[in-house]
Write an enzyme that holds these catalytic residues in place. Structure first.
Site, PDB file in Angstrom:
ATOM      1  N   LYS A 295       0.858  -1.184   0.000  1.00  0.00           N
ATOM      2  CA  LYS A 295       0.000   0.000   0.000  1.00  0.00           C
ATOM      3  C   LYS A 295       0.897   1.237   0.000  1.00  0.00           C
ATOM      4  CE  LYS A 295      -3.987  -2.181   2.052  1.00  0.00           C
ATOM      5  NZ  LYS A 295      -4.811  -2.130   0.816  1.00  0.00           N
TER       6      LYS A 295
ATOM      7  N   ARG B 224     -10.208 -11.784  -0.251  1.00  0.00           N
ATOM      8  CA  ARG B 224     -11.018 -12.766  -0.969  1.00  0.00           C
ATOM      9  C   ARG B 224     -10.358 -14.139  -0.942  1.00  0.00           C
ATOM     10  NH1 ARG B 224     -10.599  -9.052  -6.197  1.00  0.00           N
ATOM     11  NH2 ARG B 224     -10.560  -7.539  -4.494  1.00  0.00           N
TER      12      ARG B 224
HETATM   13  N1  BES Z   1      -8.264  -4.274   3.032  1.00  0.00           N
HETATM   14  C1  BES Z   1      -8.295  -3.740   1.723  1.00  0.00           C
HETATM   15  C2  BES Z   1      -9.570  -2.932   1.440  1.00  0.00           C
HETATM   16  C3  BES Z   1      -9.781  -1.674   2.223  1.00  0.00           C
HETATM   17  C4  BES Z   1      -9.425  -0.443   1.709  1.00  0.00           C
HETATM   18  C5  BES Z   1     -10.415  -1.708   3.458  1.00  0.00           C
HETATM   19  C6  BES Z   1      -9.661   0.717   2.414  1.00  0.00           C
HETATM   20  C7  BES Z   1     -10.637  -0.541   4.170  1.00  0.00           C
HETATM   21  C8  BES Z   1     -10.274   0.669   3.645  1.00  0.00           C
HETATM   22  C9  BES Z   1      -8.219  -4.877   0.713  1.00  0.00           C
HETATM   23  O1  BES Z   1      -7.449  -5.959   1.101  1.00  0.00           O
HETATM   24  C10 BES Z   1      -7.577  -4.332  -0.530  1.00  0.00           C
HETATM   25  O2  BES Z   1      -6.448  -3.954  -0.449  1.00  0.00           O
HETATM   26  N2  BES Z   1      -8.335  -4.301  -1.632  1.00  0.00           N
HETATM   27  C11 BES Z   1      -7.845  -3.804  -2.861  1.00  0.00           C
HETATM   28  C12 BES Z   1      -8.101  -4.840  -3.936  1.00  0.00           C
HETATM   29  C13 BES Z   1      -7.490  -4.507  -5.260  1.00  0.00           C
HETATM   30  C14 BES Z   1      -5.998  -4.705  -5.190  1.00  0.00           C
HETATM   31  C15 BES Z   1      -8.099  -5.396  -6.325  1.00  0.00           C
HETATM   32  C16 BES Z   1      -8.595  -2.514  -3.192  1.00  0.00           C
HETATM   33  O3  BES Z   1      -9.823  -2.507  -3.053  1.00  0.00           O
HETATM   34  O4  BES Z   1      -7.953  -1.535  -3.514  1.00  0.00           O
HETATM   35 MN    MN Z   2      -5.419  -5.753   0.677  1.00  0.00          MN
END
Ligand code: BES
Ligand code: MN
Ligand code: ZN
Length: 514
Positions: free
Chosen positions: A284, A359
Protein backbone atom coordinates in the site's frame (compact mmCIF):
# COMPACT_ATOMS: atom_id res chain seq x y z
CA UNK A 1 -34.65 1.57 50.30
CA UNK A 2 -33.02 2.22 47.02
CA UNK A 3 -31.57 -1.23 46.60
CA UNK A 4 -34.99 -2.68 47.34
CA UNK A 5 -36.63 -0.47 44.79
CA UNK A 6 -34.16 -1.45 42.09
CA UNK A 7 -33.74 -5.12 42.99
CA UNK A 8 -34.98 -6.58 39.67
CA UNK A 9 -32.58 -4.44 37.71
CA UNK A 10 -29.59 -5.58 39.75
CA UNK A 11 -30.57 -9.20 39.24
CA UNK A 12 -30.53 -8.66 35.52
CA UNK A 13 -27.15 -6.95 35.83
CA UNK A 14 -25.66 -9.89 37.71
CA UNK A 15 -26.74 -12.28 34.98
CA UNK A 16 -24.87 -10.07 32.59
CA UNK A 17 -21.35 -10.16 33.97
CA UNK A 18 -19.11 -8.88 31.21
CA UNK A 19 -19.56 -5.10 31.32
CA UNK A 20 -16.57 -3.13 32.62
CA UNK A 21 -16.83 -2.78 36.37
CA UNK A 22 -17.13 0.98 36.57
CA UNK A 23 -19.49 1.69 33.70
CA UNK A 24 -22.54 3.92 33.95
CA UNK A 25 -25.60 2.48 35.60
CA UNK A 26 -29.14 2.28 34.27
CA UNK A 27 -32.28 1.98 36.35
CA UNK A 28 -35.87 1.61 35.25
CA UNK A 29 -38.65 2.45 37.70
CA UNK A 30 -42.29 3.53 37.39
CA UNK A 31 -41.64 6.83 39.16
CA UNK A 32 -38.61 8.85 40.18
CA UNK A 33 -38.24 9.86 43.80
CA UNK A 34 -34.73 11.18 44.34
CA UNK A 35 -33.37 14.47 43.06
CA UNK A 36 -31.28 14.77 39.93
CA UNK A 37 -28.66 17.01 38.45
CA UNK A 38 -30.38 16.78 35.08
CA UNK A 39 -33.87 15.78 33.99
CA UNK A 40 -34.48 14.77 30.39
CA UNK A 41 -37.89 15.34 28.78
CA UNK A 42 -39.09 14.45 25.29
CA UNK A 43 -41.26 16.47 22.96
CA UNK A 44 -42.48 15.63 19.49
CA UNK A 45 -43.11 18.04 16.65
CA UNK A 46 -46.85 18.01 17.28
CA UNK A 47 -46.03 19.67 20.61
CA UNK A 48 -46.71 16.73 22.94
CA UNK A 49 -44.47 16.94 25.96
CA UNK A 50 -44.03 13.68 27.89
CA UNK A 51 -43.43 13.59 31.65
CA UNK A 52 -46.80 14.62 33.05
CA UNK A 53 -46.71 11.90 35.72
CA UNK A 54 -43.62 13.41 37.28
CA UNK A 55 -44.05 17.10 36.56
CA UNK A 56 -46.93 19.36 37.51
CA UNK A 57 -49.13 21.03 34.91
CA UNK A 58 -47.69 24.38 35.98
CA UNK A 59 -44.13 23.20 35.41
CA UNK A 60 -45.00 21.79 32.02
CA UNK A 61 -46.57 25.10 30.98
CA UNK A 62 -43.44 26.94 32.06
CA UNK A 63 -41.28 24.54 30.09
CA UNK A 64 -43.45 24.85 27.00
CA UNK A 65 -43.09 28.65 27.17
CA UNK A 66 -39.32 28.52 27.59
CA UNK A 67 -39.04 26.00 24.76
CA UNK A 68 -41.11 28.20 22.50
CA UNK A 69 -39.02 31.27 23.32
CA UNK A 70 -35.86 29.33 22.44
CA UNK A 71 -37.44 28.17 19.17
CA UNK A 72 -37.35 24.55 20.22
CA UNK A 73 -39.80 22.81 17.91
CA UNK A 74 -39.28 19.16 18.88
CA UNK A 75 -37.46 18.41 15.64
CA UNK A 76 -35.83 15.00 15.62
CA UNK A 77 -32.49 15.20 17.43
CA UNK A 78 -32.92 18.82 18.53
CA UNK A 79 -31.65 19.36 22.08
CA UNK A 80 -32.43 22.29 24.35
CA UNK A 81 -30.83 22.86 27.71
CA UNK A 82 -32.77 24.89 30.29
CA UNK A 83 -32.20 25.81 33.91
CA UNK A 84 -34.81 23.98 35.95
CA UNK A 85 -37.76 25.94 37.34
CA UNK A 86 -37.84 26.32 41.12
CA UNK A 87 -40.30 23.55 41.86
CA UNK A 88 -38.27 20.77 40.25
CA UNK A 89 -35.61 18.97 42.27
CA UNK A 90 -32.99 19.21 39.54
CA UNK A 91 -30.49 21.82 38.30
CA UNK A 92 -31.08 21.45 34.63
CA UNK A 93 -33.63 20.24 32.11
CA UNK A 94 -32.73 18.91 28.69
CA UNK A 95 -35.52 18.77 26.13
CA UNK A 96 -35.05 16.22 23.37
CA UNK A 97 -36.94 16.48 20.07
CA UNK A 98 -38.65 13.35 18.73
CA UNK A 99 -39.68 14.68 15.31
CA UNK A 100 -43.00 13.88 13.69
CA UNK A 101 -42.86 10.20 12.78
CA UNK A 102 -42.26 6.85 14.39
CA UNK A 103 -38.53 6.41 14.94
CA UNK A 104 -36.53 3.31 14.09
CA UNK A 105 -34.51 1.71 16.89
CA UNK A 106 -31.38 3.16 15.37
CA UNK A 107 -32.86 6.66 15.40
CA UNK A 108 -33.75 6.28 19.08
CA UNK A 109 -30.19 5.05 19.70
CA UNK A 110 -28.90 8.19 18.02
CA UNK A 111 -31.01 10.40 20.28
CA UNK A 112 -29.44 8.63 23.26
CA UNK A 113 -26.00 9.05 21.72
CA UNK A 114 -26.58 12.76 21.17
CA UNK A 115 -27.63 13.17 24.81
CA UNK A 116 -24.52 11.28 25.97
CA UNK A 117 -22.32 13.58 23.88
CA UNK A 118 -23.96 16.63 25.45
CA UNK A 119 -23.75 15.25 28.97
CA UNK A 120 -20.08 14.35 28.55
CA UNK A 121 -19.35 18.09 28.72
CA UNK A 122 -21.47 18.60 31.83
CA UNK A 123 -20.79 17.69 35.45
CA UNK A 124 -24.15 15.90 35.81
CA UNK A 125 -23.90 12.57 37.60
CA UNK A 126 -27.52 11.62 38.25
CA UNK A 127 -29.83 11.90 35.32
CA UNK A 128 -33.59 11.38 35.42
CA UNK A 129 -35.21 10.52 32.08
CA UNK A 130 -38.99 10.79 31.80
CA UNK A 131 -40.48 8.24 29.43
CA UNK A 132 -43.71 7.59 31.30
CA UNK A 133 -46.92 7.60 29.24
CA UNK A 134 -45.02 7.52 25.94
CA UNK A 135 -46.53 4.92 23.58
CA UNK A 136 -44.19 1.90 23.47
CA UNK A 137 -42.08 3.72 26.03
CA UNK A 138 -40.45 0.53 27.33
CA UNK A 139 -38.90 -0.12 23.95
CA UNK A 140 -37.94 3.54 23.62
CA UNK A 141 -36.30 3.68 27.07
CA UNK A 142 -34.23 0.55 26.44
CA UNK A 143 -33.10 1.74 22.99
CA UNK A 144 -32.33 5.23 24.31
CA UNK A 145 -30.14 3.70 27.03
CA UNK A 146 -28.48 1.52 24.37
CA UNK A 147 -27.55 4.66 22.42
CA UNK A 148 -26.09 6.31 25.50
CA UNK A 149 -23.99 3.25 26.19
CA UNK A 150 -22.74 2.85 22.63
CA UNK A 151 -21.59 6.48 22.65
CA UNK A 152 -20.03 6.17 26.12
CA UNK A 153 -17.56 3.45 25.03
CA UNK A 154 -13.91 4.38 25.60
CA UNK A 155 -10.83 2.45 24.46
CA UNK A 156 -8.49 2.27 27.44
CA UNK A 157 -5.87 -0.29 26.44
CA UNK A 158 -3.04 2.16 25.81
CA UNK A 159 -3.80 5.04 28.15
CA UNK A 160 -5.79 5.83 31.22
CA UNK A 161 -9.06 7.51 30.42
CA UNK A 162 -10.73 9.28 33.28
CA UNK A 163 -14.23 7.89 33.44
CA UNK A 164 -16.90 9.67 35.42
CA UNK A 165 -19.67 7.13 35.19
CA UNK A 166 -23.13 8.61 35.19
CA UNK A 167 -26.29 7.12 36.61
CA UNK A 168 -29.37 7.10 34.44
CA UNK A 169 -32.80 6.68 35.98
CA UNK A 170 -35.70 6.09 33.63
CA UNK A 171 -39.28 6.73 34.71
CA UNK A 172 -41.20 4.12 32.76
CA UNK A 173 -44.60 2.46 33.22
CA UNK A 174 -43.56 -1.17 32.92
CA UNK A 175 -40.07 -1.14 34.39
CA UNK A 176 -39.66 -4.92 34.24
CA UNK A 177 -40.28 -5.04 30.49
CA UNK A 178 -37.97 -2.07 29.85
CA UNK A 179 -35.16 -3.65 31.79
CA UNK A 180 -35.66 -6.97 30.01
CA UNK A 181 -35.31 -5.27 26.61
CA UNK A 182 -32.33 -3.42 27.99
CA UNK A 183 -30.58 -6.60 29.13
CA UNK A 184 -30.90 -7.99 25.63
CA UNK A 185 -29.41 -4.82 24.19
CA UNK A 186 -26.59 -4.95 26.73
CA UNK A 187 -25.76 -8.39 25.38
CA UNK A 188 -25.47 -6.82 21.93
CA UNK A 189 -23.30 -4.03 23.38
CA UNK A 190 -20.94 -6.58 24.88
CA UNK A 191 -20.45 -7.90 21.35
CA UNK A 192 -20.01 -4.43 19.86
CA UNK A 193 -17.45 -3.52 22.52
CA UNK A 194 -15.52 -6.75 22.01
CA UNK A 195 -15.33 -6.02 18.28
CA UNK A 196 -14.26 -2.41 18.97
CA UNK A 197 -11.60 -3.42 21.50
CA UNK A 198 -10.14 -6.02 19.15
CA UNK A 199 -10.17 -3.70 16.14
CA UNK A 200 -8.70 -0.77 18.05
CA UNK A 201 -5.83 -2.92 19.33
CA UNK A 202 -2.67 -2.45 17.27
CA UNK A 203 -1.61 -5.07 14.77
CA UNK A 204 1.39 -5.69 17.04
CA UNK A 205 -1.03 -6.84 19.72
CA UNK A 206 -3.83 -8.32 17.61
CA UNK A 207 -2.48 -11.10 15.40
CA UNK A 208 -3.95 -14.51 14.61
CA UNK A 209 -2.75 -16.09 17.86
CA UNK A 210 -3.99 -13.30 20.12
CA UNK A 211 -7.27 -13.12 18.21
CA UNK A 212 -7.71 -16.84 18.90
CA UNK A 213 -7.04 -16.22 22.59
CA UNK A 214 -9.86 -13.66 22.66
CA UNK A 215 -12.16 -16.19 21.02
CA UNK A 216 -11.29 -18.81 23.63
CA UNK A 217 -12.45 -16.45 26.35
CA UNK A 218 -16.01 -16.97 25.08
CA UNK A 219 -15.87 -20.59 26.24
CA UNK A 220 -16.97 -19.48 29.68
CA UNK A 221 -20.24 -18.34 28.10
CA UNK A 222 -20.83 -21.77 26.61
CA UNK A 223 -19.42 -21.01 23.16
CA UNK A 224 -17.64 -23.90 21.45
CA UNK A 225 -14.28 -22.64 20.15
CA UNK A 226 -12.00 -24.53 17.80
CA UNK A 227 -8.60 -23.36 16.54
CA UNK A 228 -7.09 -24.84 13.41
CA UNK A 229 -3.34 -24.32 13.19
CA UNK A 230 -1.02 -24.53 10.18
CA UNK A 231 -0.84 -28.31 10.24
CA UNK A 232 -4.60 -28.69 10.22
CA UNK A 233 -4.95 -26.06 7.48
CA UNK A 234 -2.43 -28.00 5.42
CA UNK A 235 -4.41 -31.20 5.95
CA UNK A 236 -7.51 -29.39 4.65
CA UNK A 237 -5.59 -28.03 1.63
CA UNK A 238 -6.28 -24.41 2.53
CA UNK A 239 -3.59 -23.10 0.22
CA UNK A 240 -5.17 -19.67 -0.13
CA UNK A 241 -5.27 -18.91 3.59
CA UNK A 242 -1.81 -20.43 4.07
CA UNK A 243 -0.46 -18.49 1.09
CA UNK A 244 -1.63 -15.11 2.37
CA UNK A 245 -0.21 -15.90 5.80
CA UNK A 246 3.13 -17.31 4.64
CA UNK A 247 4.96 -13.99 4.62
CA UNK A 248 4.44 -13.46 8.34
CA UNK A 249 6.22 -15.00 11.27
CA UNK A 250 2.82 -15.18 12.92
CA UNK A 251 1.12 -18.25 11.56
CA UNK A 252 -2.32 -18.09 9.97
CA UNK A 253 -5.17 -19.74 11.87
CA UNK A 254 -8.79 -20.59 11.32
CA UNK A 255 -10.91 -19.91 14.39
CA UNK A 256 -14.41 -21.34 14.69
CA UNK A 257 -16.78 -20.17 17.43
CA UNK A 258 -20.22 -21.72 17.70
CA UNK A 259 -23.17 -20.74 19.85
CA UNK A 260 -25.52 -23.68 19.64
CA UNK A 261 -28.72 -22.28 21.11
CA UNK A 262 -30.98 -24.59 19.06
CA UNK A 263 -30.90 -27.88 17.19
CA UNK A 264 -31.61 -26.29 13.80
CA UNK A 265 -28.99 -26.41 11.07
CA UNK A 266 -26.62 -23.53 11.83
CA UNK A 267 -26.43 -20.08 10.32
CA UNK A 268 -22.80 -19.47 9.32
CA UNK A 269 -21.09 -16.11 9.66
CA UNK A 270 -17.70 -15.81 7.98
CA UNK A 271 -15.42 -12.87 8.80
CA UNK A 272 -12.29 -11.56 7.09
CA UNK A 273 -9.49 -11.61 9.65
CA UNK A 274 -6.44 -9.91 8.14
CA UNK A 275 -4.77 -8.66 11.32
CA UNK A 276 -2.59 -6.33 9.27
CA UNK A 277 -2.81 -5.64 5.55
CA UNK A 278 0.45 -4.18 4.29
CA UNK A 279 -0.66 -5.14 0.77
CA UNK A 280 2.21 -7.60 0.54
CA UNK A 281 4.55 -7.01 -2.43
CA UNK A 282 1.78 -4.89 -3.95
CA UNK A 283 2.43 -2.74 -0.95
CA UNK A 284 0.00 0.00 0.00
CA UNK A 285 1.69 3.14 -1.24
CA UNK A 286 0.00 5.85 0.77
CA UNK A 287 0.61 6.21 4.49
CA UNK A 288 -2.97 7.20 5.12
CA UNK A 289 -4.38 3.85 3.97
CA UNK A 290 -1.76 1.53 5.34
CA UNK A 291 -1.88 3.06 8.79
CA UNK A 292 -5.53 2.07 9.10
CA UNK A 293 -4.93 -1.55 8.15
CA UNK A 294 -4.85 -2.90 11.69
CA UNK A 295 -8.62 -2.75 11.17
CA UNK A 296 -8.59 -5.30 8.34
CA UNK A 297 -9.74 -7.97 10.80
CA UNK A 298 -12.90 -6.01 11.60
CA UNK A 299 -15.10 -8.50 9.73
CA UNK A 300 -13.82 -11.36 11.91
CA UNK A 301 -14.20 -9.19 15.02
CA UNK A 302 -17.79 -8.44 14.03
CA UNK A 303 -18.45 -12.15 13.65
CA UNK A 304 -16.91 -12.94 17.04
CA UNK A 305 -18.80 -10.02 18.63
CA UNK A 306 -22.08 -11.33 17.20
CA UNK A 307 -21.40 -14.80 18.57
CA UNK A 308 -20.76 -13.23 21.96
CA UNK A 309 -23.98 -11.20 21.74
CA UNK A 310 -25.95 -14.37 21.07
CA UNK A 311 -24.25 -16.31 23.86
CA UNK A 312 -24.67 -13.58 26.48
CA UNK A 313 -28.41 -13.41 25.78
CA UNK A 314 -28.66 -17.22 25.46
CA UNK A 315 -30.43 -16.78 22.13
CA UNK A 316 -32.32 -19.83 20.81
CA UNK A 317 -30.26 -19.82 17.63
CA UNK A 318 -27.56 -22.09 16.26
CA UNK A 319 -24.89 -19.81 14.83
CA UNK A 320 -21.34 -20.63 13.87
CA UNK A 321 -18.65 -18.03 13.23
CA UNK A 322 -15.80 -18.97 10.90
CA UNK A 323 -12.81 -16.63 11.05
CA UNK A 324 -9.81 -17.14 8.75
CA UNK A 325 -6.92 -15.13 10.22
CA UNK A 326 -3.65 -14.09 8.64
CA UNK A 327 -1.17 -11.22 8.57
CA UNK A 328 -0.47 -9.97 5.03
CA UNK A 329 3.23 -9.06 5.16
CA UNK A 330 6.27 -8.55 2.96
CA UNK A 331 9.18 -10.94 3.46
CA UNK A 332 11.38 -13.40 1.58
CA UNK A 333 8.72 -16.02 2.23
CA UNK A 334 5.74 -13.92 1.19
CA UNK A 335 3.57 -14.58 -1.85
CA UNK A 336 4.97 -13.02 -5.00
CA UNK A 337 2.65 -11.31 -7.47
CA UNK A 338 1.98 -14.00 -10.08
CA UNK A 339 2.20 -16.96 -7.69
CA UNK A 340 -0.55 -19.58 -7.86
CA UNK A 341 -2.28 -20.88 -4.74
CA UNK A 342 -4.59 -23.89 -4.46
CA UNK A 343 -7.81 -23.36 -2.52
CA UNK A 344 -9.51 -26.04 -0.41
CA UNK A 345 -12.34 -25.93 -2.95
CA UNK A 346 -9.87 -27.34 -5.48
CA UNK A 347 -9.73 -24.25 -7.67
CA UNK A 348 -6.31 -22.75 -8.37
CA UNK A 349 -5.91 -18.98 -8.17
CA UNK A 350 -3.26 -16.84 -9.80
CA UNK A 351 -2.43 -14.05 -7.35
CA UNK A 352 -2.23 -11.12 -9.72
CA UNK A 353 -2.23 -8.71 -6.79
CA UNK A 354 -1.10 -9.60 -3.27
CA UNK A 355 -3.24 -6.75 -1.94
CA UNK A 356 -6.41 -8.60 -2.97
CA UNK A 357 -5.82 -10.99 -0.07
CA UNK A 358 -9.16 -10.83 1.73
CA UNK A 359 -11.02 -12.77 -0.97
CA UNK A 360 -8.31 -15.46 -0.83
CA UNK A 361 -8.69 -16.21 2.86
CA UNK A 362 -12.48 -15.94 2.58
CA UNK A 363 -12.46 -18.50 -0.24
CA UNK A 364 -11.12 -21.09 2.18
CA UNK A 365 -13.31 -19.79 5.03
CA UNK A 366 -16.52 -20.03 2.99
CA UNK A 367 -15.58 -23.48 1.76
CA UNK A 368 -14.98 -24.62 5.34
CA UNK A 369 -18.22 -23.13 6.66
CA UNK A 370 -20.38 -24.75 4.03
CA UNK A 371 -18.75 -28.19 3.79
CA UNK A 372 -18.19 -28.80 7.51
CA UNK A 373 -21.39 -27.21 8.88
CA UNK A 374 -23.91 -27.48 6.04
CA UNK A 375 -25.47 -24.23 7.15
CA UNK A 376 -28.98 -23.02 6.23
CA UNK A 377 -27.31 -19.89 4.93
CA UNK A 378 -24.07 -17.94 5.11
CA UNK A 379 -23.28 -14.27 5.56
CA UNK A 380 -19.73 -13.05 5.22
CA UNK A 381 -18.46 -9.73 6.57
CA UNK A 382 -15.27 -8.17 5.25
CA UNK A 383 -13.35 -4.92 4.87
CA UNK A 384 -12.90 -6.10 1.33
CA UNK A 385 -12.44 -3.28 -1.18
CA UNK A 386 -11.46 0.36 -1.54
CA UNK A 387 -13.88 0.32 -4.44
CA UNK A 388 -16.80 -0.07 -2.01
CA UNK A 389 -15.59 2.98 -0.06
CA UNK A 390 -15.46 5.05 -3.24
CA UNK A 391 -18.95 3.93 -4.23
CA UNK A 392 -20.78 4.19 -0.91
CA UNK A 393 -18.51 6.00 1.55
CA UNK A 394 -18.87 5.45 5.28
CA UNK A 395 -22.63 5.54 5.78
CA UNK A 396 -23.68 2.43 3.89
CA UNK A 397 -22.40 -1.12 3.79
CA UNK A 398 -22.27 -2.88 0.42
CA UNK A 399 -24.70 -5.81 0.17
CA UNK A 400 -24.16 -8.49 -2.47
CA UNK A 401 -26.57 -11.41 -2.74
CA UNK A 402 -28.89 -13.15 -5.14
CA UNK A 403 -31.10 -14.58 -2.42
CA UNK A 404 -34.31 -12.49 -2.17
CA UNK A 405 -35.14 -13.41 1.41
CA UNK A 406 -31.65 -12.66 2.71
CA UNK A 407 -31.62 -9.36 0.83
CA UNK A 408 -34.97 -8.34 2.27
CA UNK A 409 -34.25 -9.44 5.84
CA UNK A 410 -30.76 -7.99 6.06
CA UNK A 411 -31.88 -4.71 4.47
CA UNK A 412 -34.74 -4.45 6.94
CA UNK A 413 -32.45 -5.09 9.92
CA UNK A 414 -29.93 -2.56 8.61
CA UNK A 415 -32.63 0.08 8.30
CA UNK A 416 -34.01 -0.68 11.75
CA UNK A 417 -30.69 -0.51 13.64
CA UNK A 418 -29.21 2.21 11.43
CA UNK A 419 -26.37 0.13 9.97
CA UNK A 420 -27.73 0.65 6.50
CA UNK A 421 -27.12 -1.58 3.49
CA UNK A 422 -27.09 -0.69 -0.19
CA UNK A 423 -27.25 -3.41 -2.77
CA UNK A 424 -24.53 -3.57 -5.41
CA UNK A 425 -24.56 -5.97 -8.37
CA UNK A 426 -23.51 -9.57 -8.43
CA UNK A 427 -23.31 -10.53 -12.11
CA UNK A 428 -21.57 -13.13 -14.22
CA UNK A 429 -19.95 -10.40 -16.33
CA UNK A 430 -17.75 -9.47 -13.39
CA UNK A 431 -16.65 -13.09 -13.01
CA UNK A 432 -15.49 -13.02 -16.64
CA UNK A 433 -12.80 -10.56 -15.60
CA UNK A 434 -11.32 -13.21 -13.31
CA UNK A 435 -10.14 -15.53 -16.10
CA UNK A 436 -6.48 -16.44 -15.77
CA UNK A 437 -4.05 -17.60 -18.47
CA UNK A 438 -2.48 -20.25 -16.25
CA UNK A 439 -4.88 -21.10 -13.41
CA UNK A 440 -8.62 -21.65 -12.84
CA UNK A 441 -8.98 -17.98 -11.99
CA UNK A 442 -7.08 -14.92 -10.87
CA UNK A 443 -7.79 -12.75 -7.87
CA UNK A 444 -8.25 -9.34 -9.53
CA UNK A 445 -10.28 -7.99 -12.42
CA UNK A 446 -10.34 -4.66 -14.25
CA UNK A 447 -13.56 -2.79 -13.45
CA UNK A 448 -16.14 -2.53 -10.63
CA UNK A 449 -13.77 -3.68 -7.88
CA UNK A 450 -16.37 -4.42 -5.21
CA UNK A 451 -18.55 -6.48 -7.55
CA UNK A 452 -15.59 -8.37 -9.01
CA UNK A 453 -14.50 -9.25 -5.47
CA UNK A 454 -18.02 -10.39 -4.63
CA UNK A 455 -18.10 -12.61 -7.73
CA UNK A 456 -14.76 -14.07 -6.68
CA UNK A 457 -16.35 -15.08 -3.36
CA UNK A 458 -19.43 -16.40 -5.17
CA UNK A 459 -17.23 -19.15 -6.66
CA UNK A 460 -16.81 -20.64 -3.18
CA UNK A 461 -20.35 -20.69 -1.77
CA UNK A 462 -21.76 -23.66 -3.69
CA UNK A 463 -25.56 -23.90 -3.42
CA UNK A 464 -25.74 -22.34 0.04
CA UNK A 465 -27.90 -19.19 0.28
CA UNK A 466 -25.36 -16.45 0.84
CA UNK A 467 -24.91 -12.72 1.31
CA UNK A 468 -21.68 -10.73 1.33
CA UNK A 469 -21.31 -7.52 3.34
CA UNK A 470 -18.43 -5.25 2.33
CA UNK A 471 -17.78 -3.10 5.42
CA UNK A 472 -14.66 -1.34 4.12
CA UNK A 473 -14.88 2.22 5.45
CA UNK A 474 -17.47 1.32 8.10
CA UNK A 475 -15.16 -0.33 10.60
CA UNK A 476 -13.20 2.77 11.69
CA UNK A 477 -14.42 6.32 12.12
CA UNK A 478 -11.91 9.17 12.08
CA UNK A 479 -14.46 11.75 13.23
CA UNK A 480 -16.65 9.78 15.63
CA UNK A 481 -20.42 9.62 15.18
CA UNK A 482 -23.51 9.60 17.34
CA UNK A 483 -23.03 6.01 18.37
CA UNK A 484 -19.25 5.68 18.49
CA UNK A 485 -16.29 7.83 19.48
CA UNK A 486 -13.29 8.07 17.12
CA UNK A 487 -11.87 4.63 16.30
CA UNK A 488 -13.41 1.23 15.76
CA UNK A 489 -17.19 1.11 15.42
CA UNK A 490 -17.94 -2.60 15.80
CA UNK A 491 -20.04 -2.11 12.68
CA UNK A 492 -22.20 -5.09 11.79
CA UNK A 493 -22.67 -6.58 15.26
CA UNK A 494 -25.95 -4.72 15.78
CA UNK A 495 -27.13 -5.51 12.27
CA UNK A 496 -26.38 -9.24 12.51
CA UNK A 497 -27.67 -9.54 16.08
CA UNK A 498 -30.93 -7.93 15.03
CA UNK A 499 -31.19 -10.11 11.97
CA UNK A 500 -30.53 -13.30 13.94
CA UNK A 501 -32.93 -12.55 16.77
CA UNK A 502 -35.70 -11.08 14.58
CA UNK A 503 -35.66 -13.52 11.70
CA UNK A 504 -33.83 -16.67 12.71
CA UNK A 505 -35.43 -17.47 16.05
CA UNK A 506 -38.36 -19.08 14.24
CA UNK A 507 -37.31 -20.45 10.85
CA UNK A 508 -40.72 -19.76 9.30
CA UNK A 509 -40.73 -16.05 10.20
CA UNK A 510 -40.48 -13.76 7.21
CA UNK A 511 -40.78 -10.10 6.42
CA UNK A 512 -44.22 -10.56 4.82
CA UNK A 513 -45.64 -11.45 8.23
CA UNK A 514 -44.78 -8.08 9.79
N1 BES B 1 -8.26 -4.27 3.03
C1 BES B 1 -8.29 -3.74 1.72
C2 BES B 1 -9.57 -2.93 1.44
C3 BES B 1 -9.78 -1.67 2.22
C4 BES B 1 -9.42 -0.44 1.71
C5 BES B 1 -10.41 -1.71 3.46
C6 BES B 1 -9.66 0.72 2.41
C7 BES B 1 -10.64 -0.54 4.17
C8 BES B 1 -10.27 0.67 3.65
C9 BES B 1 -8.22 -4.88 0.71
O1 BES B 1 -7.45 -5.96 1.10
C10 BES B 1 -7.58 -4.33 -0.53
O2 BES B 1 -6.45 -3.95 -0.45
N2 BES B 1 -8.33 -4.30 -1.63
C11 BES B 1 -7.85 -3.80 -2.86
C12 BES B 1 -8.10 -4.84 -3.94
C13 BES B 1 -7.49 -4.51 -5.26
C14 BES B 1 -6.00 -4.70 -5.19
C15 BES B 1 -8.10 -5.40 -6.32
C16 BES B 1 -8.59 -2.51 -3.19
O3 BES B 1 -9.82 -2.51 -3.05
O4 BES B 1 -7.95 -1.54 -3.51
MN1 MN C 1 -5.42 -5.75 0.68
ZN1 ZN D 1 -7.33 -6.31 3.10
Amino acid sequence: MRSQLFAPVFLAAAWFSTLPAQAESYHFTPSLQQSFTTIVIFQNQQGTLYGSDTLSAKTLTQLARAANAAEFRGKQGQLLELLAPNDISADRIILVGLGDKKLTSGEVNELGGALAQRLAELPSQDIGILVESMPEGEHFAAQFAHGIELQSYRFTRYRDVELKPKHYHFAIDDAAIASRYHSQLQAVESGVFLARDMTNATAGDMYPGSFATEAQKLRKLGVKVEILDRRKLQALNMGALLGVGQGSEREPLLVVAQWQGSDDAPIALVGKGITFDSGGYNIKATGTTIVRMKSDMAGAATVLGTIKAMAVQQAPINVVGVMPLAENMVSDRALRPGDVVMTAEGKSVEVTNTDAEGRLILADGLWYARTIYQPQMMVDVATLTGSKVRALGYEYTGLFSDHPQLIEQLSYSGQEVGEKLWRLPLDKVYADELKSDIADMKNTGRTAGASVAAMFLHTFVGETPWAHLDIAGNALTSTGNQLAPIGATGHGVRLLSHWLTEFQTYPQADTAAR
